[in-house]
Design an enzyme around this catalytic site. Structure first.
Site, PDB file in Angstrom:
ATOM      1  N   GLN A  99       0.843  -1.204   0.000  1.00 47.14           N
ATOM      2  CA  GLN A  99       0.000   0.000   0.000  1.00 47.14           C
ATOM      3  C   GLN A  99       0.872   1.246   0.000  1.00 47.14           C
ATOM      4  O   GLN A  99       0.375   2.351  -0.078  1.00 47.14           O
ATOM      5  CB  GLN A  99      -0.882   0.001   1.252  1.00 47.14           C
ATOM      6  CG  GLN A  99      -1.876  -1.157   1.296  1.00 47.14           C
ATOM      7  CD  GLN A  99      -2.393  -1.363   2.714  1.00 47.14           C
ATOM      8  OE1 GLN A  99      -3.352  -0.736   3.138  1.00 47.14           O
ATOM      9  NE2 GLN A  99      -1.755  -2.245   3.455  1.00 47.14           N
ATOM     10  N   VAL A 101       3.279   4.117  -1.213  1.00 46.21           N
ATOM     11  CA  VAL A 101       3.489   4.826  -2.474  1.00 46.21           C
ATOM     12  C   VAL A 101       4.959   5.226  -2.624  1.00 46.21           C
ATOM     13  O   VAL A 101       5.345   5.830  -3.615  1.00 46.21           O
ATOM     14  CB  VAL A 101       2.562   6.064  -2.580  1.00 46.21           C
ATOM     15  CG1 VAL A 101       1.102   5.627  -2.598  1.00 46.21           C
ATOM     16  CG2 VAL A 101       2.813   7.060  -1.448  1.00 46.21           C
ATOM     17  N   HIS A 119      -1.801   1.382  -4.104  1.00 46.39           N
ATOM     18  CA  HIS A 119      -2.245   2.768  -3.889  1.00 46.39           C
ATOM     19  C   HIS A 119      -1.448   3.772  -4.717  1.00 46.39           C
ATOM     20  O   HIS A 119      -1.470   4.967  -4.435  1.00 46.39           O
ATOM     21  CB  HIS A 119      -2.187   3.128  -2.395  1.00 46.39           C
ATOM     22  CG  HIS A 119      -3.226   2.408  -1.585  1.00 46.39           C
ATOM     23  ND1 HIS A 119      -3.201   2.317  -0.206  1.00 46.39           N
ATOM     24  CD2 HIS A 119      -4.340   1.727  -1.977  1.00 46.39           C
ATOM     25  CE1 HIS A 119      -4.240   1.622   0.213  1.00 46.39           C
ATOM     26  NE2 HIS A 119      -4.938   1.243  -0.835  1.00 46.39           N
ATOM     27  N   CYS A 127      -2.425  14.138 -14.551  1.00 41.69           N
ATOM     28  CA  CYS A 127      -3.441  15.176 -14.684  1.00 41.69           C
ATOM     29  C   CYS A 127      -4.673  14.803 -13.859  1.00 41.69           C
ATOM     30  O   CYS A 127      -5.051  13.635 -13.794  1.00 41.69           O
ATOM     31  CB  CYS A 127      -3.820  15.344 -16.149  1.00 41.69           C
ATOM     32  SG  CYS A 127      -5.064  16.620 -16.387  1.00 41.69           S
ATOM     33  N   ALA A 258       9.058  -4.314  11.957  1.00 40.73           N
ATOM     34  CA  ALA A 258       9.316  -5.119  10.755  1.00 40.73           C
ATOM     35  C   ALA A 258      10.801  -5.291  10.465  1.00 40.73           C
ATOM     36  O   ALA A 258      11.233  -6.362  10.016  1.00 40.73           O
ATOM     37  CB  ALA A 258       8.611  -4.475   9.560  1.00 40.73           C
TER      38      ALA A 258
HETATM   39  P1  OAD Z   1      -1.209   3.010   8.871  1.00 39.28           P
HETATM   40  O1  OAD Z   1      -0.540   4.298   9.181  1.00 39.28           O
HETATM   41  O2  OAD Z   1      -2.690   2.944   8.963  1.00 39.28           O
HETATM   42  O3  OAD Z   1      -0.673   1.879   9.818  1.00 39.28           O
HETATM   43  C1  OAD Z   1       0.675   1.629  10.047  1.00 39.28           C
HETATM   44  C2  OAD Z   1       0.750   0.294  10.765  1.00 39.28           C
HETATM   45  O4  OAD Z   1       2.101  -0.011  10.915  1.00 39.28           O
HETATM   46  C3  OAD Z   1       0.115   0.284  12.164  1.00 39.28           C
HETATM   47  O5  OAD Z   1      -0.694  -0.855  12.292  1.00 39.28           O
HETATM   48  C4  OAD Z   1       1.315   0.234  13.100  1.00 39.28           C
HETATM   49  O6  OAD Z   1       1.033  -0.511  14.283  1.00 39.28           O
HETATM   50  C5  OAD Z   1       2.315  -0.476  12.229  1.00 39.28           C
HETATM   51  N1  OAD Z   1       3.704  -0.162  12.533  1.00 39.28           N
HETATM   52  C6  OAD Z   1       4.247   0.984  13.000  1.00 39.28           C
HETATM   53  N2  OAD Z   1       5.571   0.898  13.085  1.00 39.28           N
HETATM   54  C7  OAD Z   1       5.902  -0.354  12.648  1.00 39.28           C
HETATM   55  C8  OAD Z   1       7.132  -1.050  12.472  1.00 39.28           C
HETATM   56  N3  OAD Z   1       8.301  -0.487  12.761  1.00 39.28           N
HETATM   57  N4  OAD Z   1       7.070  -2.311  11.994  1.00 39.28           N
HETATM   58  C9  OAD Z   1       5.894  -2.908  11.686  1.00 39.28           C
HETATM   59  N5  OAD Z   1       4.710  -2.290  11.820  1.00 39.28           N
HETATM   60  C10 OAD Z   1       4.711  -1.027  12.295  1.00 39.28           C
HETATM   61  O7  OAD Z   1      -0.693   2.552   7.436  1.00 39.28           O
HETATM   62  P2  OAD Z   1      -1.344   1.542   6.398  1.00 39.28           P
HETATM   63  O8  OAD Z   1      -2.014   0.407   7.077  1.00 39.28           O
HETATM   64  O9  OAD Z   1      -0.314   1.259   5.398  1.00 39.28           O
HETATM   65  O10 OAD Z   1      -4.020   4.872   1.770  1.00 39.28           O
HETATM   66  O11 OAD Z   1      -2.435   2.463   5.764  1.00 39.28           O
HETATM   67  C11 OAD Z   1      -3.128   1.972   4.670  1.00 39.28           C
HETATM   68  C12 OAD Z   1      -3.539   3.086   3.798  1.00 39.28           C
HETATM   69  O12 OAD Z   1      -4.242   4.093   4.519  1.00 39.28           O
HETATM   70  C13 OAD Z   1      -2.396   3.865   3.168  1.00 39.28           C
HETATM   71  O13 OAD Z   1      -1.881   3.263   2.022  1.00 39.28           O
HETATM   72  C14 OAD Z   1      -3.067   5.142   2.790  1.00 39.28           C
HETATM   73  C15 OAD Z   1      -3.708   5.370   4.139  1.00 39.28           C
HETATM   74  O14 OAD Z   1      -4.600   6.331   4.229  1.00 39.28           O
HETATM   75  C16 OAD Z   1      -4.382   5.839   0.921  1.00 39.28           C
HETATM   76  O15 OAD Z   1      -3.841   6.926   0.907  1.00 39.28           O
HETATM   77  C17 OAD Z   1      -5.476   5.438  -0.010  1.00 39.28           C
END
Ligand code: OAD
Length: 276
Positions: A99, A101, A119, A127, A258
């Site tokens: 997810q 970018v 994403h 554009c 991670a």
């Molecule tokens: P989030 O910001 O929602 O979540 C980050 C996750 O990473 C959380 O569950 C944390 O607990 C975990 N985390 C933090 N530090 C970590 C580490 N060092 N190792 C492992 N895990 C860790 O991000 P996403 O789930 O990627 O979409 O969010 C999904 C989507 O929501 C994004 O792609 C974006 C966002 O809004 C769009 O913009 C459409």
């Protein structure tokens, strides 16, 4: 010799699906979306990543993406990206669906055919109205030729109109609408092409291992892909310091960052599946 053939056929038989989110890039210094570290100038990124926010204040949204591009450009892949890239190299059938970018998975060495950026890609500028787009990994939102033209009298001349807050934003050279980052925003459709690539992989056979790392798994399709990938008894490993909606389905929960957990998990997966 016989041993080598056996190893390599087993090696190529393993199917692995990896799903990643912002947590995987956290240790490279890229803020996540949710949680206290996700806030940018006291603004909630999940509210900036919308078509409505762009329509209301494109300058603000571009400022956020410009800063993210710069930060990503200066960041380096961490041990988590490197571990995933190693897994991709060592397994015959592999797909990473991220997810994120950013380009940190790619810079760690994952090839484009083994990765889906569901994403989008922050370094693409496209554009907001027509199909024009630029792939510019230089970190600048200005696509070549759209915002500035060659100097006529020793100075760059902007072709963008100089009114209001959007004066310095890149404009489409085809239709003159505002350009925007090539990412998927909340409420927008995922790319059909990228969805097909995920579906093709899931339809191509069951996985031996599914790893989900660094995501809150807020989107139903992430959980759906993890569950479909791991049906028929595959191992479903979640790597996240926090519990998520996916946790209860995981066969193994690893509550560690991670960059610490993934190198070890990749070693374990490879050792397990190389066993004769
Ligand atoms: P989030 O910001 O929602 O979540 C980050 C996750 O990473 C959380 O569950 C944390 O607990 C975990 N985390 C933090 N530090 C970590 C580490 N060092 N190792 C492992 N895990 C860790 O991000 P996403 O789930 O990627 O979409 O969010 C999904 C989507 O929501 C994004 O792609 C974006 C966002 O809004 C769009 O913009 C459409």
């Amino acid at each position: 010799m016989i041993w080598k053939i056996a190893v390599s056929s087993r090696f190529y038989f393993v199917r692995v699906l990896v799903l990643t989110g912002a947590g995987v890039s956290a240790e490279s210094g890229i803020p996540t979306f949710r949680g206290k570290d996700g806030y940018w100038k006291n603004l909630d990124p999940t509210k900036l990543a919308t078509p409505e926010a762009f329509a209301r204040d494109p300058q603000l949204v571009w400022d956020w993406y410009r800063e993210r591009r710069e930060r990503i450009g200066n960041a380096r892949p961490n041990a988590a990206h490197e571990a995933v890239a190693r897994l991709a190299r060592r397994t015959g059938e592999f797909l990473l669906v991220t997810q994120n970018v950013d380009d940190l998975h790619a810079r760690a060495g994952i090839t484009a055919e083994k990765m889906v950026q569901i994403h989008g890609d922050i370094f693409v500028t496209r554009c907001s109205c027509c199909e024009s787009s630029y792939v510019g990994r230089g970190g600048s939102p200005e696509p070549p030729g759209a915002c500035a033209v060659q100097p006529t009298k020793g100075r760059l001349r902007s072709i963008a109109p100089t009114f209001g807050k959007v004066a310095n934003l890149p404009r489409c050279p085809e239709c003159h609408a505002l350009m925007r980052p090539g990412v998927v925003w909340f409420g927008e459709q995922l790319s059909r092409n990228e969805l097909e690539r995920v579906e093709d992989f899931l339809g191509g056979g069951t996985c031996d291992v599914v790893i989900v790392a660094g995501t809150t798994a807020t989107f139903g399709y992430i959980i759906d892909w993890a569950l479909r990938g791991s049906r028929n008894g595959a191992e479903l490993i979640e790597v996240n310091p926090e519990e998520t909606p996916l946790s209860r389905f995981a066969t193994k929960q690893v509550r560690e960052p991670a960059a610490i957990a993934l190198p070890r998990i990749v070693d374990e997966v490879l050792a397990e599946h190389l066993r004769l």
